[in-house]
Enzyme design. Sequence first.
Site, PDB file in Angstrom:
ATOM      1  N   HIS A 292       0.835  -1.211   0.000  1.00 35.81           N
ATOM      2  CA  HIS A 292       0.000   0.000   0.000  1.00 35.81           C
ATOM      3  C   HIS A 292       0.870   1.262   0.000  1.00 35.81           C
ATOM      4  CE1 HIS A 292      -3.311   2.666   1.017  1.00 35.81           C
ATOM      5  NE2 HIS A 292      -2.766   2.987   2.175  1.00 35.81           N
TER       6      HIS A 292
HETATM    7  C1  HEM Z   1       2.501   5.342   6.356  1.00 43.60           C
HETATM    8  C2  HEM Z   1       1.498   4.600   5.992  1.00 43.60           C
HETATM    9  C3  HEM Z   1       0.461   4.941   4.966  1.00 43.60           C
HETATM   10  C4  HEM Z   1       0.496   5.779   3.875  1.00 43.60           C
HETATM   11  C5  HEM Z   1       1.666   6.625   3.398  1.00 43.60           C
HETATM   12  C6  HEM Z   1      -0.794   5.712   3.234  1.00 43.60           C
HETATM   13  C7  HEM Z   1      -1.181   6.451   2.137  1.00 43.60           C
HETATM   14  C8  HEM Z   1      -2.429   6.436   1.556  1.00 43.60           C
HETATM   15  C9  HEM Z   1      -2.847   7.248   0.442  1.00 43.60           C
HETATM   16  C10 HEM Z   1      -1.988   8.258  -0.270  1.00 43.60           C
HETATM   17  C11 HEM Z   1      -4.136   6.930   0.160  1.00 43.60           C
HETATM   18  C12 HEM Z   1      -5.008   7.539  -0.947  1.00 43.60           C
HETATM   19  C13 HEM Z   1      -4.978   6.638  -2.168  1.00 43.60           C
HETATM   20  C14 HEM Z   1      -5.986   7.071  -3.204  1.00 43.60           C
HETATM   21  O1  HEM Z   1      -7.009   7.666  -2.862  1.00 43.60           O
HETATM   22  O2  HEM Z   1      -5.793   6.734  -4.393  1.00 43.60           O
HETATM   23  C15 HEM Z   1      -4.540   5.908   1.085  1.00 43.60           C
HETATM   24  C16 HEM Z   1      -5.779   5.312   1.090  1.00 43.60           C
HETATM   25  C17 HEM Z   1      -6.143   4.310   1.943  1.00 43.60           C
HETATM   26  N1  HEM Z   1      -5.390   3.787   2.976  1.00 43.60           N
HETATM   27 FE1  HEM Z   1      -3.496   4.308   3.441  1.00 43.60          FE
HETATM   28  N2  HEM Z   1      -1.579   4.821   3.911  1.00 43.60           N
HETATM   29  C18 HEM Z   1      -0.852   4.328   4.975  1.00 43.60           C
HETATM   30  C19 HEM Z   1      -1.265   3.397   5.881  1.00 43.60           C
HETATM   31  C20 HEM Z   1      -2.479   2.749   5.854  1.00 43.60           C
HETATM   32  C21 HEM Z   1      -2.869   1.694   6.756  1.00 43.60           C
HETATM   33  C22 HEM Z   1      -1.990   1.127   7.862  1.00 43.60           C
HETATM   34  C23 HEM Z   1      -4.118   1.304   6.396  1.00 43.60           C
HETATM   35  C24 HEM Z   1      -4.991   0.237   6.996  1.00 43.60           C
HETATM   36  C25 HEM Z   1      -4.666  -0.640   7.874  1.00 43.60           C
HETATM   37  C26 HEM Z   1      -4.521   2.119   5.281  1.00 43.60           C
HETATM   38  C27 HEM Z   1      -5.726   2.026   4.642  1.00 43.60           C
HETATM   39  C28 HEM Z   1      -6.115   2.784   3.562  1.00 43.60           C
HETATM   40  C29 HEM Z   1      -7.376   2.635   2.883  1.00 43.60           C
HETATM   41  C30 HEM Z   1      -8.456   1.621   3.227  1.00 43.60           C
HETATM   42  C31 HEM Z   1      -7.393   3.597   1.869  1.00 43.60           C
HETATM   43  C32 HEM Z   1      -8.499   3.865   0.855  1.00 43.60           C
HETATM   44  C33 HEM Z   1      -8.174   3.114  -0.429  1.00 43.60           C
HETATM   45  C34 HEM Z   1      -9.272   2.209  -0.836  1.00 43.60           C
HETATM   46  O3  HEM Z   1     -10.381   2.328  -0.313  1.00 43.60           O
HETATM   47  O4  HEM Z   1      -9.049   1.322  -1.702  1.00 43.60           O
HETATM   48  N3  HEM Z   1      -3.495   2.989   4.974  1.00 43.60           N
HETATM   49  N4  HEM Z   1      -3.476   5.625   1.928  1.00 43.60           N
END
Ligand code: HEM
Length: 228
Positions: free
Chosen positions: A183
Site C-alpha cells: 500500500h
Molecule cells: C505510512 C502509511 C500509509 C500511507 C503513506 C498511506 C497512504 C495512503 C494514500 C496516499 C491513500 C489515498 C490513495 C488514493 O485515494 O488513491 C490511502 C488510502 C487508503 N489507505 Fe493508506 N496509507 C498508509 C497506511 C495505511 C494503513 C496502515 C491502512 C490500513 C490498515 C490504510 C488504509 C487505507 C485505505 C483503506 C485507503 C483507501 C483506499 C481504498 O479504499 O481502496 N493505509 N493511503
Amino acid sequence: MAETNDTQSGDTIHRGPPVTVGRYGPIQRVNHWITATSLILLLLSGLSMFHPSLFFLTELFGGGQNTRMLHPWIGVVLFVSFFIFFFQLWRANLPNRVDVQWVSQIGDVVAGHEERLPEIGKYNAGQKFIFWGMAFFIIVLIATGLIIWDQYFGGLTSIGVNRVAVLVHSMAAVLIILLFILHVYAAIWTRGTLRAMTRGSVTGGWAWRHHRKWLKELAGRGKIDPAE
Ligand code: HEM
C-alpha cells in the site's frame, strides 16, 4: 459483479488553475492517519513480542510489561478506526468488470502503459485488493487477538484453542504487514497520490491519467465548484 457509481459525497472538481479534485475530507484523513499510526505501533509492539531478537523494540513502549498491556488496546483502536473508514469507502471498492481487465493487463500496469488500460473509477483493482485484504486480516487479528488477551479473556478458551489463535494471529500479522508495504509503496510509486491523504485533493491531471472514469462521472454529475 456490480457496476458501481464510484463518486462519493465529498468528491468535487475545483476549477483552477490548476484544476484539483477533492478525494478525501479532513475527517476521513484524520481517520486514515489514526488507522495508519495504530498499525505501525501494532507492528512494532507485535514484532517486539514475536522474537527475542526484536525484544529491544519494547523500549519504545516503556518496557515488556507495558508493551504487552498496550498492544491489544492499540489493536482495538485500529479495528474501530479502520471500520469507521471502511463503511465510508466499501461501495467504491466493489469489484466490477473493469477490474478483471485491469488484472489481466497487470504487465501494462507495472510497465506504466496506462493508455492501454480501460478507464478506471475511484479505485483500481490493486487498491481494492488491498482494501478488502486489510479488512479481512483486521477481522482475523481482532478475533484471534481477543482469544489470546489473557488479562480479560484468559479463562474462556482452552490452551489448545489459544495455541491455534496465536499461530493464526502471527500469520495474519505477517500478511497484513506485506499488504501495508504494498500500500505504501503504491502510494509513493504513483506520483501525486500522497497528497490525496495529506491535502485531501489530487491534481486534475492525476485524476485524468489514473482514474478517468471517476473524473468523468464527477463532471457528468456536475460536481464542480461554481466559478469564482
Ligand atoms: C505510512 C502509511 C500509509 C500511507 C503513506 C498511506 C497512504 C495512503 C494514500 C496516499 C491513500 C489515498 C490513495 C488514493 O485515494 O488513491 C490511502 C488510502 C487508503 N489507505 Fe493508506 N496509507 C498508509 C497506511 C495505511 C494503513 C496502515 C491502512 C490500513 C490498515 C490504510 C488504509 C487505507 C485505505 C483503506 C485507503 C483507501 C483506499 C481504498 O479504499 O481502496 N493505509 N493511503
